[in-house]
Design a protein around this motif. Structure first.
Motif, PDB file in Angstrom:
ATOM      1  N   SER A  95      14.796  -2.000  29.140  1.00 27.20           N
ATOM      2  CA  SER A  95      13.775  -2.923  28.658  1.00 27.20           C
ATOM      3  C   SER A  95      13.072  -3.544  29.853  1.00 27.20           C
ATOM      4  CB  SER A  95      14.373  -4.019  27.772  1.00 27.20           C
ATOM      5  OG  SER A  95      14.977  -3.471  26.618  1.00 27.20           O
ATOM      6  N   TYR A  96      11.810  -3.844  29.660  1.00 33.30           N
ATOM      7  CA  TYR A  96      11.044  -4.456  30.751  1.00 33.30           C
ATOM      8  C   TYR A  96      10.031  -5.428  30.170  1.00 33.30           C
ATOM      9  CZ  TYR A  96       8.167  -4.967  34.958  1.00 33.30           C
ATOM     10  OH  TYR A  96       7.492  -5.483  36.034  1.00 33.30           O
ATOM     11  N   SER A  97      10.075  -6.659  30.657  1.00 35.44           N
ATOM     12  CA  SER A  97       9.149  -7.704  30.220  1.00 35.44           C
ATOM     13  C   SER A  97       8.472  -8.289  31.450  1.00 35.44           C
ATOM     14  CB  SER A  97       9.891  -8.808  29.449  1.00 35.44           C
ATOM     15  OG  SER A  97      10.529  -8.275  28.313  1.00 35.44           O
ATOM     16  N   LYS A  98       7.226  -8.702  31.257  1.00 37.19           N
ATOM     17  CA  LYS A  98       6.443  -9.238  32.361  1.00 37.19           C
ATOM     18  C   LYS A  98       5.820 -10.558  31.935  1.00 37.19           C
ATOM     19  CE  LYS A  98       2.821  -8.012  35.667  1.00 37.19           C
ATOM     20  NZ  LYS A  98       1.821  -6.966  36.069  1.00 37.19           N
ATOM     21  N   PRO A 106       5.225 -16.892  26.399  1.00 33.75           N
ATOM     22  CA  PRO A 106       6.357 -15.954  26.355  1.00 33.75           C
ATOM     23  C   PRO A 106       6.023 -14.680  27.131  1.00 33.75           C
ATOM     24  CG  PRO A 106       5.172 -15.967  24.270  1.00 33.75           C
ATOM     25  CD  PRO A 106       4.598 -17.080  25.091  1.00 33.75           C
ATOM     26  N   PRO A 107       7.011 -14.070  27.774  1.00 34.40           N
ATOM     27  CA  PRO A 107       6.744 -12.831  28.521  1.00 34.40           C
ATOM     28  C   PRO A 107       6.322 -11.694  27.593  1.00 34.40           C
ATOM     29  CG  PRO A 107       9.101 -13.245  28.364  1.00 34.40           C
ATOM     30  CD  PRO A 107       8.414 -14.468  27.821  1.00 34.40           C
ATOM     31  N   THR A 108       5.515 -10.810  28.120  1.00 31.56           N
ATOM     32  CA  THR A 108       5.038  -9.656  27.366  1.00 31.56           C
ATOM     33  C   THR A 108       6.049  -8.523  27.489  1.00 31.56           C
ATOM     34  OG1 THR A 108       2.743 -10.272  27.806  1.00 31.56           O
ATOM     35  CG2 THR A 108       3.155  -8.012  27.090  1.00 31.56           C
ATOM     36  N   THR A 109       6.511  -8.021  26.353  1.00 26.94           N
ATOM     37  CA  THR A 109       7.463  -6.914  26.344  1.00 26.94           C
ATOM     38  C   THR A 109       6.706  -5.604  26.473  1.00 26.94           C
ATOM     39  OG1 THR A 109       9.013  -8.154  24.961  1.00 26.94           O
ATOM     40  CG2 THR A 109       9.285  -5.760  25.043  1.00 26.94           C
ATOM     41  N   ILE A 110       6.988  -4.858  27.528  1.00 27.83           N
ATOM     42  CA  ILE A 110       6.322  -3.576  27.771  1.00 27.83           C
ATOM     43  C   ILE A 110       7.207  -2.420  27.330  1.00 27.83           C
ATOM     44  CG2 ILE A 110       5.332  -2.090  29.559  1.00 27.83           C
ATOM     45  CD1 ILE A 110       4.638  -4.608  31.129  1.00 27.83           C
TER      46      ILE A 110
END
Length: 345
Positions: free
Chosen positions: A17-20, A34-38
């Motif tokens: 998983s990766y969030s930015k 909130p961070p954007t889930t990529i």
């Protein structure tokens, strides 16, 4: 005694998983966004002698996943294993090669000079036969004295970029959209080169943009040349949009053009989008009579009703769009078969 075979590697990604977090513009906002889930819970296994394709539309996170798999970016969560052991980024980058989406070469050098220059940087004592062997394996020997800025097609430049990454004999090869911007013949040439020359010992992770434009393929097969094809494409797509009911209302179309409304590809796509957007807002008021009033002027259900749409039509529109794709693919195939049969006479 024969030398031992080169080691093989299996790359495994588990629940990646990766969030930015959004970057603030000038000033830090009062409330944190909130961070954007990529990427969310992506798992895969890539084995030796295998070409693994990562397929998805533009913006789906393919390049981000490729950066994580190449140990250039750390995931927010999840694990990366190489032969069942945790990846050490510095060691993994030495035994792998990464080919970016855009070619980055010195345009004034010839193909042979480009390979020789890069080989000398990697190993000053590397034999000259390395360049000759690489040119042969990539089917570029006849272009060895051609400058990169002139005389090379897109597929040939792409093979040069792949060759630069193969100079240090990587065990894992990762390519970011290797066929992006290439015509079908060049894309097929690049894929055949990878499979025939390197796929037996190199693991290839291949990302592809999934774009299904069957109408363009059909029109390209019918048009006599590029200029005529571009003109027809612009004219017909403009006509499809004109009669979709979103530029001119369907009840205001002349009766002799009414059939075009049902032949418009845009109609079914846009209708499906509207139903998907407003079906969940059927009881939500969109416009009030005045500020502070409790009387609703129009809600989501009213909007769909005025457009003559209902939730039951959503999948029907999707099926019609799929039907358009299939029909144009079949028409394209029929035209190509007809042309081939004529050329044999």
């Amino acid at each position: 005694m024969d030398p031992p075979p080169p080691p093989t590697y299996t790359l495994t990604a588990t629940s990646i998983s990766y969030s930015k977090s959004p970057s603030p513009f000038l000033f830090k906002p009062c409330s944190s966004s909130p961070p954007t889930t990529i990427l969310s819970n992506v798992s895969l296994s890539a084995h030796p002698s295998q070409i693994l394709a990562i397929v998805g539309p533009s913006g789906a996170g393919k390049s981000t996943l490729l950066d994580i798999l190449s140990a250039r970016t750390s995931p927010s969560s999840g694990s990366l294993l190489l032969n069942s052991l945790p990846i050490i980024p510095s060691s993994f980058r030495k035994l792998s090669a990464y080919v970016p989406q855009h070619d980055a070469c010195l345009p004034l050098l010839t193909v042979a000079e480009t390979f020789a220059f890069s080989a000398a940087l990697l190993n000053p004592h590397s034999p000259s036969a390395v360049v000759s062997d690489l040119l042969r394996d990539l089917f570029l020997s006849h272009l060895s004295h051609v400058r990169l800025a002139h005389g090379l097609s897109g597929g040939e430049r792409r093979r040069v970029s792949i060759g630069l990454s193969l100079l240090h004999d990587p065990a894992v090869l990762l390519l970011d959209e290797p066929t992006s911007g290439l015509d079908s013949a060049s894309a097929l040439s690049v894929m055949q080169t990878l499979r025939s020359a390197f796929a037996f010992f190199v693991l290839v992770i291949w990302t592809i943009i999934l774009m299904a434009n069957s109408f363009v393929l059909f029109l390209s097969s019918v048009a006599p040349n590029y200029i005529a094809g571009t003109s027809l494409l612009t004219l017909l797509l403009a006509g499809f949009f004109l009669f979709s009911g979103y530029f001119i209302s369907s009840d205001r179309l002349p009766k002799f053009w009414a059939f075009m409304h049902f032949l418009s590809m845009y109609k079914y796509a846009l209708d499906a989008l509207l139903i998907n957007e407003y079906s969940c807002l059927a009881t939500t008021c969109l416009i009030w009579y005045d500020e502070g009033s409790k009387t609703c002027m129009i809600n989501g259900g009213d909007f769909l009703e005025k457009r003559g749409l209902d939730e039951g039509q959503r999948w029907r529109n999707v099926y019609v769009m799929i039907g358009f794709f299939v029909v144009y693919r079949i028409l394209c195939l029929m035209v190509l078969i007809r042309r081939v049969s004529r050329s044999k006479k």
